[in-house]
Enzyme design. Structure first.
Site, PDB file in Angstrom:
ATOM      1  N   HIS A 121       0.711  -1.106  -0.100  1.00 46.02           N
ATOM      2  CA  HIS A 121      -0.139   0.079  -0.032  1.00 46.02           C
ATOM      3  C   HIS A 121       1.006   1.320   0.065  1.00 46.02           C
ATOM      4  O   HIS A 121       1.704   1.321   0.571  1.00 46.02           O
ATOM      5  CB  HIS A 121      -0.723   0.067   1.358  1.00 46.02           C
ATOM      6  CG  HIS A 121      -2.055   0.869   1.457  1.00 46.02           C
ATOM      7  ND1 HIS A 121      -1.798   2.301   1.717  1.00 46.02           N
ATOM      8  CD2 HIS A 121      -3.216   0.921   1.156  1.00 46.02           C
ATOM      9  CE1 HIS A 121      -2.933   3.022   1.712  1.00 46.02           C
ATOM     10  NE2 HIS A 121      -3.710   2.142   1.502  1.00 46.02           N
ATOM     11  N   ASP A 130       3.186  -4.563   7.643  1.00 50.13           N
ATOM     12  CA  ASP A 130       1.941  -3.927   7.462  1.00 50.13           C
ATOM     13  C   ASP A 130       1.128  -4.895   7.662  1.00 50.13           C
ATOM     14  O   ASP A 130       0.703  -5.676   6.841  1.00 50.13           O
ATOM     15  CB  ASP A 130       2.062  -3.213   6.156  1.00 50.13           C
ATOM     16  CG  ASP A 130       0.534  -2.501   5.938  1.00 50.13           C
ATOM     17  OD1 ASP A 130      -0.393  -2.848   6.846  1.00 50.13           O
ATOM     18  OD2 ASP A 130       0.341  -1.841   4.841  1.00 50.13           O
ATOM     19  N   GLN A 166      -4.243  -5.263   6.483  1.00 51.76           N
ATOM     20  CA  GLN A 166      -5.099  -6.412   6.031  1.00 51.76           C
ATOM     21  C   GLN A 166      -5.089  -7.642   6.800  1.00 51.76           C
ATOM     22  O   GLN A 166      -5.995  -8.688   6.435  1.00 51.76           O
ATOM     23  CB  GLN A 166      -4.980  -6.413   4.761  1.00 51.76           C
ATOM     24  CG  GLN A 166      -5.238  -5.136   3.739  1.00 51.76           C
ATOM     25  CD  GLN A 166      -6.816  -4.716   3.916  1.00 51.76           C
ATOM     26  OE1 GLN A 166      -7.540  -5.970   4.050  1.00 51.76           O
ATOM     27  NE2 GLN A 166      -6.961  -3.607   3.459  1.00 51.76           N
ATOM     28  N   LYS A 177      -9.889  -1.490  10.522  1.00 49.52           N
ATOM     29  CA  LYS A 177      -9.947  -2.523   9.456  1.00 49.52           C
ATOM     30  C   LYS A 177     -10.033  -3.855  10.317  1.00 49.52           C
ATOM     31  O   LYS A 177     -10.120  -4.805   9.927  1.00 49.52           O
ATOM     32  CB  LYS A 177      -8.783  -2.513   8.782  1.00 49.52           C
ATOM     33  CG  LYS A 177      -8.732  -1.588   7.583  1.00 49.52           C
ATOM     34  CD  LYS A 177      -7.485  -1.669   6.655  1.00 49.52           C
ATOM     35  CE  LYS A 177      -7.142  -0.346   6.165  1.00 49.52           C
ATOM     36  NZ  LYS A 177      -7.894   0.031   4.821  1.00 49.52           N
ATOM     37  N   CYS A 185      -4.641   2.703  -3.779  1.00 55.64           N
ATOM     38  CA  CYS A 185      -3.519   2.872  -3.017  1.00 55.64           C
ATOM     39  C   CYS A 185      -2.173   1.993  -3.162  1.00 55.64           C
ATOM     40  O   CYS A 185      -1.619   1.680  -2.057  1.00 55.64           O
ATOM     41  CB  CYS A 185      -3.664   3.479  -1.595  1.00 55.64           C
ATOM     42  SG  CYS A 185      -5.112   4.668  -1.435  1.00 55.64           S
TER      43      CYS A 185
HETATM   44  N1  PMP Z   1      -1.786  -0.822   4.428  1.00 57.21           N
HETATM   45  C1  PMP Z   1      -2.902  -1.407   3.802  1.00 57.21           C
HETATM   46  C2  PMP Z   1      -2.503  -3.060   3.266  1.00 57.21           C
HETATM   47  C3  PMP Z   1      -3.890  -1.130   3.609  1.00 57.21           C
HETATM   48  O1  PMP Z   1      -5.103  -1.588   3.298  1.00 57.21           O
HETATM   49  C4  PMP Z   1      -4.302   0.137   4.241  1.00 57.21           C
HETATM   50  C5  PMP Z   1      -5.645   0.777   4.204  1.00 57.21           C
HETATM   51  N2  PMP Z   1      -6.184   0.811   2.677  1.00 57.21           N
HETATM   52  C6  PMP Z   1      -3.332   0.947   4.905  1.00 57.21           C
HETATM   53  C7  PMP Z   1      -2.105   0.600   5.042  1.00 57.21           C
HETATM   54  C8  PMP Z   1      -3.554   2.337   5.336  1.00 57.21           C
HETATM   55  O2  PMP Z   1      -4.326   2.427   6.674  1.00 57.21           O
HETATM   56  P1  PMP Z   1      -4.761   3.644   7.300  1.00 57.21           P
HETATM   57  O3  PMP Z   1      -5.489   4.109   6.194  1.00 57.21           O
HETATM   58  O4  PMP Z   1      -5.946   3.051   8.110  1.00 57.21           O
HETATM   59  O5  PMP Z   1      -3.536   4.099   7.892  1.00 57.21           O
END
Ligand code: PMP
Length: 428
Positions: free
Chosen positions: A147, A224, A227, A250, A388
């Protein structure tokens, strides 16, 4: 698969829950669904089918009640003031931290730093650890499945420190290329940034194995888990991760609260990244000293109601049998993968073995945003766009795709409704 013990009807929504009863045997998806009121609303005149869990998950009523109670009855700041409500709020806050520590598999709550979410967690590490530890020519290996929030913070600090961000390439099915990874590691590698589950391809990389390799070169590993945490049990000790980040929203908790785990000795050596209240020991114009972990990395008033919600969400998860929930999701993902393959012209991006229920696809020459709009008209919420994760899509030669992402409360009927709507779109 209808007829197996997993595939239960989705219609009824009695007011009382049995999901909090000790779980035995198969995962009871109906009991779980009853705890999530938003699953039972309508959108555009149709029962809502929520397949945008990768963006955010719904909240069980235990979470909305906890947040509501905080604001309606228990609001107070924490860690200061000798009065009863401050003490109670502090207790809830620190219990939330204990729940997060338990979720991640550490016993040391000093290793659990509250942040706004995964994005802020990565930025914290990049700005604090990165600024202190990266130098000219150092390398940060970042998987091509990341991401943007686990890539752009590294680009920012790399530019400042004149270090380099180097991609770990993908194989055609969405796995990380392990041969390439081994070749990329060298004594300039200072950090490896890895997803625990890709938000666009669903890939679950072999994080423990990749971490062990990185450690041989003396590199740190940031995982990270945005997910991952809602889909399968996580243990940072088993992974030997140096840093692990996730977002509350999430994993059935509120937005605006998340967690950075860091190994104690690494966090101890990191300079504070923000200064202010709550993070100090004593302050004078001559000399300021800092509070012990984790408070040293938590300047200012935190998201107290968010932590109350996170505590409720993680306690709720604790009442479920995570093993059977994961098995249920695996079977639903397999079912969805095979059902989608019946749609003529559908191309699935990311087919790595063991992937989570993230199903990103293109349908013939249909424009993804247009297709998502058609589905929305029928109450089916999916996401369209770059998710993203532009480098991950670029690896497939595309800039936009549709994503249906599953959670433990989705059903085979949800998948069937999506697939029927896609068949209709093809025939139209
Ligand atoms: N990493 C991953 C794999 C994500 O899916 C997301 C959110 N789509 C993020 C990071 C960022 O998370 P946040 O916007 O809650 O900071």
């Amino acid at each position: 698969m209808t007829g197996t013990r997993y595939w239960l009807p989705t219609q009824s929504a009695p007011a009382t829950s049995s999901a909090s009863a000790p779980s035995s045997g198969a995962f009871d998806v109906e009991a779980v669904r009853r705890d999530f009121p938003q699953l039972h609303r309508e959108v555009n005149g149709h029962p809502l089918i929520w397949l945008d869990n990768g963006a955010t998950t719904f909240k069980p009523r235990q979470v909305t009640e906890a947040v509501g109670e905080h604001y309606a009855r228990d609001a107070s700041n924490v860690h200061r003031g000798a009065h009863t409500l401050a003490k109670q709020a502090t207790q809830v806050y620190e219990e939330g931290r204990e729940e997060a520590a338990k979720l991640l598999g550490t016993r040391d709550t000093g290793e659990v730093v509250f942040v706004r979410g995964t994005t802020e967690a990565v930025n914290l590490v990049a700005q604090s650890w990165g600024r202190a530890n990266l130098g000219v020519g150092d390398e940060i290996l970042v998987s091509a499945a990341e991401h943007h929030s686990n890539l752009v913070p590294w680009q920012l600090i790399a530019k400042e420190r004149r270090a380099r961000v180097v991609p770990i390439p993908l194989l055609p099915d969405g796995q990380l290329d392990q041969d390439a990874y081994r070749d990329l590691l060298n004594n300039k590698t200072k950090l490896v940034a890895l997803t625990h589950a890709s938000n666009v391809l669903g890939t679950v990389p072999p994080v423990a194995q990749m971490t062990a390799l990185a450690h041989r070169w003396g590199a740190r590993v940031l995982v990270d888990g945005a997910q991952a945490v809602s889909h399968f049990p996580v243990d940072v000790t088993e992974l030997d991760a140096d840093f692990y980040a996730f977002s509350g929203h999430k994993v059935f908790a509120p937005t605006g609260i998340g967690v950075l785990f860091g190994k104690r000795e690494i966090l101890e050596a990191m300079p504070p990244w923000q200064g202010g209240g709550n993070m100090i020991d004593s302050v004078s114009f001559e000399k300021t000293s800092y509070a012990p972990l984790p408070h040293r990395l938590e300047a200012g008033t935190g998201h107290i109601a968010g932590v109350a919600g996170l505590r409720a969400a993680l306690r709720y998860l604790g009442t479920l049998n995570r093993k059977t929930a994961t098995e249920y999701e695996e079977q639903l993902t397999a079912y969805a993968t095979s059902a989608l393959s019946t749609v003529p012209g559908l191309r699935l991006l990311g087919t790595a073995p063991g992937k989570i229920g993230v199903l990103t696809f293109l349908l013939a020459d249909a424009e993804p945003t247009h297709l998502a709009g058609l589905l929305d008209q029928q109450g089916i919420a999916v996401r369209a766009g770059h998710h993203c994760a532009q480098p991950a899509l670029a690896a497939y030669g595309v800039t936009s795709a549709v994503r249906a992402s599953l959670a433990m409360y989705n059903t085979v009927e949800d998948v069937d409704t999506l697939v029927a709507a896609l068949h209709e779109a093809v025939d139209a």
